[in-house]
Design a protein around this motif. Structure first.
Motif, PDB file in Angstrom:
ATOM      1  N   TYR A 224     -24.734  -2.594 -15.244  1.00 30.72           N
ATOM      2  CA  TYR A 224     -24.106  -3.327 -14.140  1.00 30.72           C
ATOM      3  C   TYR A 224     -23.378  -2.375 -13.193  1.00 30.72           C
ATOM      4  N   SER A 225     -23.189  -2.853 -11.960  1.00 29.08           N
ATOM      5  CA  SER A 225     -22.475  -2.101 -10.921  1.00 29.08           C
ATOM      6  C   SER A 225     -21.415  -3.003 -10.304  1.00 29.08           C
ATOM      7  N   LEU A 226     -20.250  -2.434 -10.030  1.00 30.80           N
ATOM      8  CA  LEU A 226     -19.141  -3.187  -9.455  1.00 30.80           C
ATOM      9  C   LEU A 226     -18.558  -2.452  -8.260  1.00 30.80           C
ATOM     10  N   PHE A 227     -18.085  -3.223  -7.274  1.00 35.85           N
ATOM     11  CA  PHE A 227     -17.377  -2.674  -6.122  1.00 35.85           C
ATOM     12  C   PHE A 227     -15.974  -3.256  -6.073  1.00 35.85           C
ATOM     13  N   ASP A 228     -14.989  -2.398  -5.793  1.00 31.84           N
ATOM     14  CA  ASP A 228     -13.590  -2.813  -5.657  1.00 31.84           C
ATOM     15  C   ASP A 228     -13.053  -2.342  -4.311  1.00 31.84           C
ATOM     16  N   LEU A 229     -12.182  -3.153  -3.722  1.00 33.17           N
ATOM     17  CA  LEU A 229     -11.583  -2.843  -2.425  1.00 33.17           C
ATOM     18  C   LEU A 229     -10.070  -2.819  -2.559  1.00 33.17           C
ATOM     19  N   GLY A 230      -9.425  -1.835  -1.940  1.00 36.70           N
ATOM     20  CA  GLY A 230      -7.971  -1.731  -2.034  1.00 36.70           C
ATOM     21  C   GLY A 230      -7.344  -1.386  -0.701  1.00 36.70           C
ATOM     22  N   LEU A 231      -6.121  -1.854  -0.511  1.00 40.78           N
ATOM     23  CA  LEU A 231      -5.335  -1.551   0.695  1.00 40.78           C
ATOM     24  C   LEU A 231      -3.919  -1.207   0.257  1.00 40.78           C
ATOM     25  N   SER A 232      -3.398  -0.095   0.763  1.00 42.21           N
ATOM     26  CA  SER A 232      -2.056   0.361   0.376  1.00 42.21           C
ATOM     27  C   SER A 232      -1.257   0.708   1.618  1.00 42.21           C
ATOM     28  N   HIS A 233      -0.001   0.279   1.636  1.00 44.07           N
ATOM     29  CA  HIS A 233       0.888   0.554   2.781  1.00 44.07           C
ATOM     30  C   HIS A 233       2.252   1.011   2.276  1.00 44.07           C
ATOM     31  N   GLY A 234       2.706   2.168   2.762  1.00 43.05           N
ATOM     32  CA  GLY A 234       4.006   2.691   2.374  1.00 43.05           C
ATOM     33  C   GLY A 234       5.065   2.424   3.434  1.00 43.05           C
ATOM     34  N   PHE A 235       6.271   2.117   2.955  1.00 41.39           N
ATOM     35  CA  PHE A 235       7.389   1.831   3.876  1.00 41.39           C
ATOM     36  C   PHE A 235       8.684   2.015   3.096  1.00 41.39           C
ATOM     37  N   GLU A 236       9.807   1.711   3.720  1.00 42.69           N
ATOM     38  CA  GLU A 236      11.105   1.857   3.063  1.00 42.69           C
ATOM     39  C   GLU A 236      11.806   0.511   2.980  1.00 42.69           C
ATOM     40  N   ILE A 237      12.486   0.317   1.854  1.00 42.18           N
ATOM     41  CA  ILE A 237      13.360  -0.837   1.660  1.00 42.18           C
ATOM     42  C   ILE A 237      14.752  -0.311   1.350  1.00 42.18           C
ATOM     43  N   ALA A 238      15.678  -0.517   2.262  1.00 43.20           N
ATOM     44  CA  ALA A 238      17.054  -0.024   2.081  1.00 43.20           C
ATOM     45  C   ALA A 238      17.069   1.465   1.765  1.00 43.20           C
ATOM     46  N   GLY A 239      16.211   2.227   2.461  1.00 44.43           N
ATOM     47  CA  GLY A 239      16.171   3.673   2.264  1.00 44.43           C
ATOM     48  C   GLY A 239      15.375   4.121   1.055  1.00 44.43           C
ATOM     49  N   LEU A 240      14.760   3.189   0.335  1.00 46.74           N
ATOM     50  CA  LEU A 240      13.976   3.524  -0.856  1.00 46.74           C
ATOM     51  C   LEU A 240      12.482   3.510  -0.520  1.00 46.74           C
ATOM     52  N   ASP A 241      11.745   4.548  -0.956  1.00 47.07           N
ATOM     53  CA  ASP A 241      10.304   4.596  -0.734  1.00 47.07           C
ATOM     54  C   ASP A 241       9.624   3.461  -1.502  1.00 47.07           C
ATOM     55  N   SER A 242       8.799   2.710  -0.783  1.00 42.17           N
ATOM     56  CA  SER A 242       8.128   1.554  -1.386  1.00 42.17           C
ATOM     57  C   SER A 242       6.661   1.544  -0.975  1.00 42.17           C
ATOM     58  N   THR A 243       5.866   0.915  -1.819  1.00 40.84           N
ATOM     59  CA  THR A 243       4.435   0.805  -1.543  1.00 40.84           C
ATOM     60  C   THR A 243       3.971  -0.611  -1.846  1.00 40.84           C
ATOM     61  N   LEU A 244       3.327  -1.222  -0.864  1.00 43.40           N
ATOM     62  CA  LEU A 244       2.736  -2.543  -1.035  1.00 43.40           C
ATOM     63  C   LEU A 244       1.224  -2.359  -1.167  1.00 43.40           C
ATOM     64  N   SER A 245       0.649  -2.902  -2.210  1.00 39.00           N
ATOM     65  CA  SER A 245      -0.782  -2.723  -2.444  1.00 39.00           C
ATOM     66  C   SER A 245      -1.458  -4.075  -2.659  1.00 39.00           C
ATOM     67  N   ALA A 246      -2.673  -4.183  -2.139  1.00 39.41           N
ATOM     68  CA  ALA A 246      -3.482  -5.383  -2.326  1.00 39.41           C
ATOM     69  C   ALA A 246      -4.872  -4.942  -2.784  1.00 39.41           C
ATOM     70  N   ASN A 247      -5.432  -5.652  -3.756  1.00 41.98           N
ATOM     71  CA  ASN A 247      -6.720  -5.263  -4.320  1.00 41.98           C
ATOM     72  C   ASN A 247      -7.631  -6.473  -4.496  1.00 41.98           C
ATOM     73  N   MET A 248      -8.905  -6.250  -4.250  1.00 41.75           N
ATOM     74  CA  MET A 248      -9.936  -7.232  -4.569  1.00 41.75           C
ATOM     75  C   MET A 248     -10.949  -6.535  -5.474  1.00 41.75           C
ATOM     76  N   ASN A 249     -10.962  -6.936  -6.723  1.00 48.79           N
ATOM     77  CA  ASN A 249     -11.863  -6.331  -7.700  1.00 48.79           C
ATOM     78  C   ASN A 249     -13.132  -7.163  -7.854  1.00 48.79           C
ATOM     79  N   ASN A 250     -14.252  -6.469  -8.096  1.00 50.11           N
ATOM     80  CA  ASN A 250     -15.548  -7.130  -8.193  1.00 50.11           C
ATOM     81  C   ASN A 250     -15.818  -7.948  -6.928  1.00 50.11           C
ATOM     82  N   ILE A 251     -15.896  -7.239  -5.820  1.00 48.42           N
ATOM     83  CA  ILE A 251     -16.033  -7.868  -4.502  1.00 48.42           C
ATOM     84  C   ILE A 251     -17.161  -8.897  -4.464  1.00 48.42           C
ATOM     85  N   PHE A 252     -18.296  -8.570  -5.039  1.00 46.97           N
ATOM     86  CA  PHE A 252     -19.478  -9.426  -4.924  1.00 46.97           C
ATOM     87  C   PHE A 252     -19.597 -10.434  -6.061  1.00 46.97           C
TER      88      PHE A 252
END
Length: 245
Positions: free
Chosen positions: A180-208
């Protein structure tokens, strides 16, 4: 009273590896050849008996040979794009027949000894051929999108070694799971919350939303109809937030 079993052997492992690495500013790669012998492996299986008791089999003398080649690379054709990949081609087999001693777990009664016809069979419960390819593109300084491809093949259903006691089954592998073959899609965005490094990530696994069997226990006829199969997850979504304190 305690009866000591004096015939037990320590498991042994002999391994040889040969590797080569190459690296430039844009491209890096590694190649690794391996050959590992697992000698005198010990395995134990417990199954419920007809009267509710457990029947245990101790299997001794199993030798396995794992050999293959592994390759991985990283390529940056330009600053915003990163390409990664890997390939693993394995050949894992049991090298010898073994012996099993079966006893009643409740009473300790010895039920018998049998030959396990494992010689030449593929080692089960792990894909012996795998490929992966990944693309990551930086949309902004702290924002990226990624696409990953994964392939798994040459995976054999988990073998109940104690079921290989009929010489007529000698050389008959367990059921081979569909590749079997699988495709995954991800999106990551870095920003700060109250001066703290933060990362928001969204993922879609097994796209098809591929239907695939990720694992299986072998059945009496070494086929799909008699195997106990476990299907992998369909298309899934996840959202995560990471904050560094």
């Amino acid at each position: 009273d305690v009866d000591l079993y004096t015939g037990a052997l320590n498991e042994r492992v002999f391994s040889v590896e040969l590797g080569y690495g190459f690296k430039t500013q844009m491209f890096s790669a590694n190649v690794n050849l391996y050959r590992t012998s697992w000698l005198d492996r010990f395995m134990t299986f417990s199954l419920p008996g007809a009267d509710g008791e457990f029947i245990t089999s101790n299997v001794t003398g199993l030798d396995a040979l794992h050999q293959g080649i592994e390759v991985d690379f990283l390529f940056r054709p330009f600053d915003k794009l990163t390409v990664t990949g890997m390939a693993s081609l394995g050949d894992w087999t049991w090298k010898d027949d073994a012996s099993a001693t079966t006893f009643n777990d409740t009473t300790g009664e010895l039920l018998g000894s049998e030959t396990i016809y494992a010689k030449g069979l593929k080692v089960s419960d792990a894909a012996q051929t795998t490929f992966a390819l990944g693309l990551k593109y930086d949309l902004l300084e702290k924002t990226n999108i990624s696409l990953d491809y994964n392939y798994a093949g040459d995976n054999y259903a988990t073998m109940n070694v104690t079921g290989k006691t009929d010489e007529a089954d000698s050389g008959v592998n367990t059921w081979q799971l569909p590749n079997y073959s699988l495709f995954d899609l991800g999106l990551s965005h870095g920003f700060e919350i109250a001066g703290l490094d933060s990362t928001l990530s969204a993922n879609m696994n097994n796209i098809f939303d591929v239907d695939y069997i990720s694992d299986a226990n072998n059945g009496s006829s070494s086929d799909y109809d008699t195997a106990q199969v476990y299907y992998g997850a369909g298309r899934t979504f996840s959202l995560g937030l990471k904050v560094k304190f």
